[in-house]
Design an enzyme around this catalytic site. Structure first.
Site, PDB file in Angstrom:
ATOM      1  N   GLY A   1     -36.142  11.792   9.109  1.00  0.00           N
ATOM      2  CA  GLY A   1     -37.473  11.270   9.418  1.00  0.00           C
ATOM      3  C   GLY A   1     -38.600  12.040   8.748  1.00  0.00           C
ATOM      4  O   GLY A   1     -38.478  12.490   7.595  1.00  0.00           O
ATOM      5  N   VAL A   2     -39.681  12.222   9.470  1.00  0.00           N
ATOM      6  CA  VAL A   2     -40.851  12.880   8.896  1.00  0.00           C
ATOM      7  C   VAL A   2     -40.565  14.365   8.628  1.00  0.00           C
ATOM      8  O   VAL A   2     -41.079  14.938   7.664  1.00  0.00           O
ATOM      9  CB  VAL A   2     -42.088  12.645   9.801  1.00  0.00           C
ATOM     10  CG1 VAL A   2     -42.021  13.423  11.083  1.00  0.00           C
ATOM     11  CG2 VAL A   2     -43.367  12.930   9.040  1.00  0.00           C
ATOM     12  N   ASP A   3     -39.734  14.957   9.442  1.00  0.00           N
ATOM     13  CA  ASP A   3     -39.332  16.365   9.257  1.00  0.00           C
ATOM     14  C   ASP A   3     -38.647  16.534   7.898  1.00  0.00           C
ATOM     15  O   ASP A   3     -38.996  17.437   7.106  1.00  0.00           O
ATOM     16  CB  ASP A   3     -38.384  16.736  10.412  1.00  0.00           C
ATOM     17  CG  ASP A   3     -38.127  18.222  10.549  1.00  0.00           C
ATOM     18  OD1 ASP A   3     -38.741  19.011   9.802  1.00  0.00           O
ATOM     19  OD2 ASP A   3     -37.309  18.593  11.417  1.00  0.00           O
TER      20      ASP A   3
ATOM     21  N   GLY B   1     -39.551   8.013  16.448  1.00  0.00           N
ATOM     22  CA  GLY B   1     -38.416   7.675  15.597  1.00  0.00           C
ATOM     23  C   GLY B   1     -37.131   8.002  16.324  1.00  0.00           C
ATOM     24  O   GLY B   1     -36.787   7.374  17.336  1.00  0.00           O
TER      25      GLY B   1
ATOM     26  N   ASP C   1     -47.978   8.014   4.034  1.00  0.00           N
ATOM     27  CA  ASP C   1     -46.999   9.102   4.051  1.00  0.00           C
ATOM     28  C   ASP C   1     -47.739  10.400   4.368  1.00  0.00           C
ATOM     29  O   ASP C   1     -48.665  10.779   3.625  1.00  0.00           O
ATOM     30  CB  ASP C   1     -46.344   9.164   2.664  1.00  0.00           C
ATOM     31  CG  ASP C   1     -45.245  10.196   2.577  1.00  0.00           C
ATOM     32  OD1 ASP C   1     -45.219  11.135   3.397  1.00  0.00           O
ATOM     33  OD2 ASP C   1     -44.419  10.066   1.662  1.00  0.00           O
ATOM     34  N   ILE C   2     -47.341  11.070   5.413  1.00  0.00           N
ATOM     35  CA  ILE C   2     -48.088  12.264   5.831  1.00  0.00           C
ATOM     36  C   ILE C   2     -47.981  13.381   4.804  1.00  0.00           C
ATOM     37  O   ILE C   2     -48.864  14.235   4.723  1.00  0.00           O
ATOM     38  CB  ILE C   2     -47.643  12.725   7.241  1.00  0.00           C
ATOM     39  CG1 ILE C   2     -48.754  13.547   7.895  1.00  0.00           C
ATOM     40  CG2 ILE C   2     -46.313  13.469   7.189  1.00  0.00           C
ATOM     41  CD1 ILE C   2     -48.589  13.752   9.379  1.00  0.00           C
TER      42      ILE C   2
ATOM     43  N   TYR D   1     -36.447  10.218  18.376  1.00  0.00           N
ATOM     44  CA  TYR D   1     -36.598  10.614  19.783  1.00  0.00           C
ATOM     45  C   TYR D   1     -36.939   9.450  20.723  1.00  0.00           C
ATOM     46  O   TYR D   1     -37.145   9.647  21.923  1.00  0.00           O
ATOM     47  CB  TYR D   1     -37.613  11.748  19.909  1.00  0.00           C
ATOM     48  CG  TYR D   1     -37.058  13.106  19.498  1.00  0.00           C
ATOM     49  CD1 TYR D   1     -35.754  13.254  19.015  1.00  0.00           C
ATOM     50  CD2 TYR D   1     -37.824  14.263  19.600  1.00  0.00           C
ATOM     51  CE1 TYR D   1     -35.238  14.497  18.639  1.00  0.00           C
ATOM     52  CE2 TYR D   1     -37.316  15.510  19.232  1.00  0.00           C
ATOM     53  CZ  TYR D   1     -36.031  15.612  18.749  1.00  0.00           C
ATOM     54  OH  TYR D   1     -35.530  16.845  18.384  1.00  0.00           O
TER      55      TYR D   1
HETATM   56  N1  APR Z   1     -45.015  10.081   6.979  1.00  0.00           N
HETATM   57  C1  APR Z   1     -45.456   9.647   8.176  1.00  0.00           C
HETATM   58  N2  APR Z   1     -44.633   9.209   9.144  1.00  0.00           N
HETATM   59  C2  APR Z   1     -43.302   9.219   8.886  1.00  0.00           C
HETATM   60  C3  APR Z   1     -42.759   9.662   7.670  1.00  0.00           C
HETATM   61  C4  APR Z   1     -43.681  10.111   6.679  1.00  0.00           C
HETATM   62  N3  APR Z   1     -43.269  10.560   5.494  1.00  0.00           N
HETATM   63  N4  APR Z   1     -41.405   9.539   7.734  1.00  0.00           N
HETATM   64  C5  APR Z   1     -41.119   9.028   8.941  1.00  0.00           C
HETATM   65  N5  APR Z   1     -42.251   8.819   9.642  1.00  0.00           N
HETATM   66  C6  APR Z   1     -42.443   8.270  10.985  1.00  0.00           C
HETATM   67  C7  APR Z   1     -41.338   7.438  11.579  1.00  0.00           C
HETATM   68  O1  APR Z   1     -41.432   6.090  11.097  1.00  0.00           O
HETATM   69  C8  APR Z   1     -41.669   7.508  13.061  1.00  0.00           C
HETATM   70  O2  APR Z   1     -42.620   6.506  13.436  1.00  0.00           O
HETATM   71  O3  APR Z   1     -42.551   9.347  11.884  1.00  0.00           O
HETATM   72  C9  APR Z   1     -42.327   8.872  13.210  1.00  0.00           C
HETATM   73  C10 APR Z   1     -41.525   9.897  13.963  1.00  0.00           C
HETATM   74  O4  APR Z   1     -40.149   9.714  13.686  1.00  0.00           O
HETATM   75  P1  APR Z   1     -39.125  10.926  13.488  1.00  0.00           P
HETATM   76  O5  APR Z   1     -39.391  11.568  12.192  1.00  0.00           O
HETATM   77  O6  APR Z   1     -37.757  10.395  13.737  1.00  0.00           O
HETATM   78  O7  APR Z   1     -39.565  11.991  14.640  1.00  0.00           O
HETATM   79  P2  APR Z   1     -39.165  12.066  16.207  1.00  0.00           P
HETATM   80  O8  APR Z   1     -38.949  10.734  16.808  1.00  0.00           O
HETATM   81  O9  APR Z   1     -40.197  12.965  16.823  1.00  0.00           O
HETATM   82  O10 APR Z   1     -37.765  12.772  16.193  1.00  0.00           O
HETATM   83  C11 APR Z   1     -37.661  14.127  15.821  1.00  0.00           C
HETATM   84  O11 APR Z   1     -36.076  13.658  14.121  1.00  0.00           O
HETATM   85  O12 APR Z   1     -35.616  14.193  11.953  1.00  0.00           O
HETATM   86  C12 APR Z   1     -35.569  14.597  13.172  1.00  0.00           C
HETATM   87  O13 APR Z   1     -35.710  16.956  12.851  1.00  0.00           O
HETATM   88  C13 APR Z   1     -36.294  15.859  13.511  1.00  0.00           C
HETATM   89  O14 APR Z   1     -34.653  16.103  15.162  1.00  0.00           O
HETATM   90  C14 APR Z   1     -36.017  15.795  14.951  1.00  0.00           C
HETATM   91  C15 APR Z   1     -36.261  14.363  15.317  1.00  0.00           C
END
Ligand code: APR
Length: 178
Positions: free
Chosen positions: A33-35, A126, A11-12, A128
């Site tokens: 997601g990670v955001d 994720g 977990d980041i 995107y």
């Molecule tokens: N720690 C590390 N990696 C994580 C975590 C975490 N806590 N939570 C999710 N991830 C991983 C997901 O499994 C995925 O492999 O982060 C990767 C990126 O996924 P997303 O968070 O969906 O990011 P992205 O594909 O770049 O999409 C961005 O998602 O939530 C929204 O606000 C964000 O609109 C933006 C979009």
């Protein structure tokens, strides 16, 4: 000194490095997601700083491929570097150049604020729509090529949330050890 590139499953939000990267969207107002995880763990201070950035410097939001830095609220890191990855479906090649820029600009931000250790999630892998198998070589190559310009950065850690992405990034880094 050659920087270390490492890959961990985890977990980041728990990474005790100088800076973690947030795979944000242009609004910088949070999301899933990670955001969502980063904002939840950081607490409301992070959103307050993002709102100030939007008001003062980025009235139209953060463009794809760019990066901007805030503090980290209650996270065990000093900085959050927000970037916006490409939406895979919006470009014929998925937006490779934007994914490269996102990684490069995050490292430039880390260097600018004096962070020497940086953790990246799998940007765009994720919501995107990028597959980890396609993103890993782009991300790892972009980081490797950029690190030469930022000799003060000694550690880059890719933090993958699931087994598949972890194995993919681990193999990519292992294939060309630095
Ligand atoms: N720690 C590390 N990696 C994580 C975590 C975490 N806590 N939570 C999710 N991830 C991983 C997901 O499994 C995925 O492999 O982060 C990767 C990126 O996924 P997303 O968070 O969906 O990011 P992205 O594909 O770049 O999409 C961005 O998602 O939530 C929204 O606000 C964000 O609109 C933006 C979009």
């Amino acid at each position: 000194m050659t920087a270390t590139i490492e890959v961990v499953r985890g977990d980041i939000t728990e990474q005790a490095v100088d800076a973690i990267v947030n795979a944000a969207n242009s609004s910088l107002m949070g999301g899933g997601g990670v955001d969502g995880a980063i904002h939840a763990a950081a607490g409301p201070q992070l959103l307050t700083e993002c709102q100030a950035l939007r008001r003062d410097r980025l009235p139209n939001g953060l463009p794809v491929g760019k990066a901007v830095t805030t503090g980290a609220g209650q996270l065990p890191t000093r900085f959050v570097i927000h970037t916006v990855g490409p939406k895979h479906w919006e470009y014929p090649d998925g937006g490779v150049e934007h994914l490269v820029s996102a990684h490069r600009n995050c490292l430039a931000e880390a260097d600018r604020v004096g962070a020497t250790s940086v953790a990246f999630p799998a940007i765009s892998c994720g919501v995107y729509g990028w597959q980890a198998a396609d993103a890993a070589p782009v991300a790892v190559t972009a980081v490797r090529e950029s690190l030469g310009r930022f000799p003060n950065i000694s550690l880059v850690r890719f933090v993958l949330f699931n087994d598949d992405a972890y194995e993919t990034f681990r193999s990519e880094v292992a294939a060309n050890p630095s």
